[in-house]
Design a protein around this motif. Sequence first.
Motif, PDB file in Angstrom:
ATOM      1  N   ASN A 181       3.881   1.545  -1.359  1.00 35.79           N
ATOM      2  CA  ASN A 181       4.350   1.720  -2.732  1.00 35.79           C
ATOM      3  C   ASN A 181       3.300   2.415  -3.532  1.00 35.79           C
ATOM      4  OD1 ASN A 181       6.941   0.626  -2.119  1.00 35.79           O
ATOM      5  ND2 ASN A 181       6.214  -1.503  -2.362  1.00 35.79           N
ATOM      6  N   ARG A 182       1.955   2.035  -3.525  1.00 35.81           N
ATOM      7  CA  ARG A 182       1.094   2.610  -4.389  1.00 35.81           C
ATOM      8  C   ARG A 182       0.675   3.920  -4.119  1.00 35.81           C
ATOM      9  NH1 ARG A 182      -1.528  -2.758  -3.759  1.00 35.81           N
ATOM     10  NH2 ARG A 182      -2.533  -1.947  -1.889  1.00 35.81           N
ATOM     11  N   GLU A 183       0.698   4.251  -2.788  1.00 34.06           N
ATOM     12  CA  GLU A 183       0.601   5.807  -2.289  1.00 34.06           C
ATOM     13  C   GLU A 183       1.594   6.597  -2.730  1.00 34.06           C
ATOM     14  OE1 GLU A 183      -2.013   7.096  -1.136  1.00 34.06           O
ATOM     15  OE2 GLU A 183      -3.163   5.289  -1.023  1.00 34.06           O
ATOM     16  N   GLU A 210       0.718  -1.124   0.039  1.00 34.34           N
ATOM     17  CA  GLU A 210      -0.034   0.107  -0.055  1.00 34.34           C
ATOM     18  C   GLU A 210       0.916   0.992   0.013  1.00 34.34           C
ATOM     19  OE1 GLU A 210      -3.324   2.366  -0.143  1.00 34.34           O
ATOM     20  OE2 GLU A 210      -3.185   0.249  -0.376  1.00 34.34           O
ATOM     21  N   GLU A 259      11.020   0.966  -5.472  1.00 34.38           N
ATOM     22  CA  GLU A 259       9.791   0.903  -4.441  1.00 34.38           C
ATOM     23  C   GLU A 259      10.417  -0.065  -3.116  1.00 34.38           C
ATOM     24  OE1 GLU A 259       9.722  -2.491  -7.485  1.00 34.38           O
ATOM     25  OE2 GLU A 259       9.525  -0.373  -7.554  1.00 34.38           O
ATOM     26  N   LYS A 312       4.648   1.863 -11.243  1.00 32.43           N
ATOM     27  CA  LYS A 312       5.876   1.844  -9.997  1.00 32.43           C
ATOM     28  C   LYS A 312       7.263   2.236 -10.805  1.00 32.43           C
ATOM     29  CE  LYS A 312       3.861  -1.587  -7.140  1.00 32.43           C
ATOM     30  NZ  LYS A 312       3.960  -2.867  -6.645  1.00 32.43           N
ATOM     31  N   TRP A 357       4.512   6.120  -5.308  1.00 31.94           N
ATOM     32  CA  TRP A 357       4.935   5.843  -6.616  1.00 31.94           C
ATOM     33  C   TRP A 357       3.726   5.620  -7.497  1.00 31.94           C
ATOM     34  CZ3 TRP A 357       9.729   6.566  -6.671  1.00 31.94           C
ATOM     35  CH2 TRP A 357      10.561   6.117  -5.747  1.00 31.94           C
ATOM     36  N   GLY A 358       2.482   5.492  -7.114  1.00 33.40           N
ATOM     37  CA  GLY A 358       1.452   5.526  -7.804  1.00 33.40           C
ATOM     38  C   GLY A 358       1.304   4.274  -8.835  1.00 33.40           C
ATOM     39  N   PRO A 359       0.308   4.097  -9.594  1.00 31.88           N
ATOM     40  CA  PRO A 359      -0.022   2.707 -10.140  1.00 31.88           C
ATOM     41  C   PRO A 359       1.006   2.465 -11.104  1.00 31.88           C
ATOM     42  CG  PRO A 359      -1.620   4.360 -10.549  1.00 31.88           C
ATOM     43  CD  PRO A 359      -0.770   5.214 -10.034  1.00 31.88           C
TER      44      PRO A 359
END
Length: 783
Positions: free
Chosen positions: A583-585, A581, A596, A591, A587-589
């Motif tokens: 990494n998604r927040e 979670e 990451e 990566k 780096w965004g969709p």
Amino acid sequence: MATTRRLEEPSEVSENPIPSSSPAFGTPVHPIPPRRTAPIRAPPALRPATKSTVLPILLPPATLRPLAFRTFTKKHNLTLTSSALQALATFIGRHCGSGWREEGLAEKVLEEVAKAWKKSSGQVIVEGDGDLLKNILKTLEGSMSGGRIVQGSNLSRQNSFNFSVDAKAPDLGPGLSRPPLDHNNSFGISRLEVEDKEDEDDLLKDPREWLQVIGAFDQPKLVYNTSQRHFDKATTKPTLFPPPSHKTEAFRQRYHIVHQRILRNGTFQTPTFSAARSASLNRAGSATAQTNTITPIANLLGRSGSTHLLLGMLTVSPTGALSLSDLTGTIALDLQHARPIPENGAYFAPGMIVLVDGTYDEDYGNHASGSMSTLGGTGGIGGTIGGRFIGFSVGHPPCERRSTTLGDAADDKDKLSGPAFGWIDFLGVGSQRATGTKMSRIASKLLEPTVAHNIVIASDLHLDVPSTLSALRTLLRTYTPDPTDLQPQYPHAIILMGNFSSNASVSGVPGAGSIEYKENFNALASVLADFQQLVAHTTFIFVPGDNDAWPSAFSAGAATPLPRKPVPSLFTNRIRRVVAEANREVWGPGKAKGKEGEVIWTTNPTRLSWFGVKGDMAILRDDIAGRLHRTSIRFGKPDQDQEEEMPDASSVPQNSESQEAMDVDLNQPPPVNKPPQEELDPETQAARALTRTILSQAHLAPFPFSVRPVHWDYAHTMSLYPLPTALVIADADAPAFVVKYFGCTVMNPGPIDGSGGRGTREGRARWVEYDINKGTGVVRSEG
């Protein structure tokens, strides 16, 4: 009517698929002949080269032997077996023909085969029975024309020397590929093939991509070959249920490694000049270094009253007496007048391999007791020879620098022996000779000298204690940069070590069941979720302890056999989701590949390497200090009169770096003038003694298996040969320290909860910070 008939006449040819040149006027059809196309001829430069025919000959191996010996042995330090020589003679006779000698065709083929063998295997002996040499010759066959090797066809640098039998290999990141760890030929460059790409700088901009965690069960098992004096890959796969003979073999391998290391030490090497020349130099006043000689225990028979230097393992006989065992036998020790070297500077416990200098006192009435040697030898008649060995001094084997073992430094102090095993791949990340130069060049580009490249180590993370979680928040807050920083710096890795529970988990203890154990890791996940930027920019590595699942279910917190597997994923799923979670927040969709955050659950012990053979860190969570205090030998202090009568104990060689030369960091400012050893505080002495003992033994568990259980087939994972760049010994009983000895930085972070129940406020944290670029560590305390 005639006109009508004339207009209908062309209908007879209307079925012709070729149209008329003028259909409206009814002109006759003229068939168009098909165009004759000549075959396209390739330009002269693109035409395939015509292969000149070679008349095969029958080349005897004895005729090729002198040339092969000059190429393989003299030039490349390789040894050809008879089967390999036969295969090379057959290949050269078939593809080079009668011009193998006059035109020098055979020499070029032998040169290519020797280079390919060293780059793909690294073994000293070239065998012709295996698949490796066959694959090399098969690849070389497709690149030959008229007996000569055509450059640029199949011998590209990316694929010409990858003669792995198993084509499948795990992906290690951009530019890296290596065969599986159980490959039979895995000593050289085949462990780490680095492709020469022009855009490697664009692909590898983050040093974290070069960090690799090597679990204990993934390390290759190497066996020291006493006849060839090099390491071979084990022929059998390690197992948790080996035959009893493997227990003895584990101790024998420890002895072989220490013995060959001692023999390459300068104090044990005989001068090359003659004895007469040496005597004349001594008479002239020139000093020569003292040469020590190790006497096998079996050779003591019949030499009563003589002085010898023995190398063996301290053991306890069935009668309770202290004995010394080597590969030839066992003898009882009398150490009531012996002195340790150095004084109060090391531990000596059963299970350690030591040097003992003393006199043999033979018992003519009772020759052999019939017991066998611990190392599997048979000295005298029954294994234990009669009499006793009166020791004058006891010392550890001299240590050896990593640069001396691998030859990876220009300022090597041991010029006499030189590098020993530069082509050996000890961890499965590549050998020093094959990849050292390439890795050093990449490391110099990515490790900026003005930026700290830190690895943070914390231990005893008791998740069921609230003060420990507060200390962990302090640690994470320290390495979270300010949002206004234009170039924030994050640690490359944060190593969190057990025990993750203050009590033995899932062992029936109230409040330490599997549900509570999982809830403790959920609490850790909640703490990590508050530091998403840090989690998304670093690698978290978790090393278990004796109180962690599953071994604690049957050990109740006692010492479990090493190595032990990671914490099961059943309890750690929440932490993995928190990292994903974050990494998604951040780096965004899409990566940023390689940047990451990551979480790794590894074994105990484990290895962390950076830039292949550039550096590696051995990590162990164990209470070594307490075990040394319980089992070590106590030496009495002789009186002044007895000390004057004692023989000179200088025959036991000491390490070239004295104990006062150790670089110790105990979270205290260094004194201006270093005090003598007798005035050092107890914590400093304990740190130095622990460091000297472990590094001199080159083993993480120099104890009998009854004191420190170790899986027999995985005892090689406890070895510290060659010395790692850094060693982490997480011991709650020892003081937190950082000691640099023989180029190896030894660190103990101590418990992360720095309050210790001594009145300090909650939230004080203590850990160790190590810089992989500078090779230095420091004990930090915040809160």
